[in-house]
Design an enzyme around this catalytic site. Structure first.
Site, PDB file in Angstrom:
ATOM      1  N   ARG A  29     -82.175  71.568 -23.211  1.00 30.68           N
ATOM      2  CA  ARG A  29     -83.030  70.952 -22.436  1.00 30.68           C
ATOM      3  C   ARG A  29     -84.216  71.461 -22.215  1.00 30.68           C
ATOM      4  NH1 ARG A  29     -79.121  70.157 -17.495  1.00 30.68           N
ATOM      5  NH2 ARG A  29     -78.546  72.091 -17.971  1.00 30.68           N
ATOM      6  N   CYS A  44     -83.659  75.952 -18.764  1.00 32.39           N
ATOM      7  CA  CYS A  44     -82.437  75.131 -18.137  1.00 32.39           C
ATOM      8  C   CYS A  44     -81.342  76.199 -18.298  1.00 32.39           C
ATOM      9  CB  CYS A  44     -82.473  74.083 -19.328  1.00 32.39           C
ATOM     10  SG  CYS A  44     -81.916  74.454 -20.941  1.00 32.39           S
TER      11      CYS A  44
END
Length: 130
Positions: free
Chosen positions: A95, A90
């Site tokens: 994430r 990410c």
């Protein structure tokens, strides 16, 4: 007779041990390790950033699956092979770490998370597609 029983028990134990399922793990890797993994045949490279972030640049051959999208869990596994390595990144690593855990829990056997994310990749001046 006791020796035969002991040998049978030992062999039975070994056969049970060899049939145990290998547990999937998530491996956090640095940019250099990630780059080496990408060059291997059959890996599945997943970018979990937003489409706007992806548009600004991405790692070549990455598949965009937006972690922030409401249907992430539905789309996260489409067209992927659970037996092949999954490489996730990410923007900075948050994430992708969460996504990696989701892939692991879904039964993917080899999951790798890029520490520092795309920012770390970009800082090394590595290949970026636009």
């Amino acid at each position: 007779m006791k020796k035969i029983i002991v040998v049978c028990l030992f062999l039975g134990f070994l056969s049970c041990k060899s049939q145990e399922k290998k547990e999937a793990i998530v491996v956090d890797v640095n940019v250099e390790e990630f780059q080496q993994l990408i060059s291997q045949k059959g890996v599945q490279l997943i970018d979990v950033r937003t489409p706007a972030e992806f548009k600004e640049g991405y790692i070549k051959n990455a598949i965009l699956i937006d972690y922030m999208a409401a249907d992430f869990k539905e789309k996260a596994f489409e067209g992927l092979d659970k037996s092949k390595p999954v490489l996730v990144y990410c923007a900075s690593g948050g994430r992708s770490a969460k996504s990696a855990k989701i892939y692991k829990e879904a039964g993917f056997t080899k999951v790798y998370n890029l520490l520092g994310g795309f920012r770390a990749w970009s800082a090394k001046g590595l290949n970026i597609e636009k």
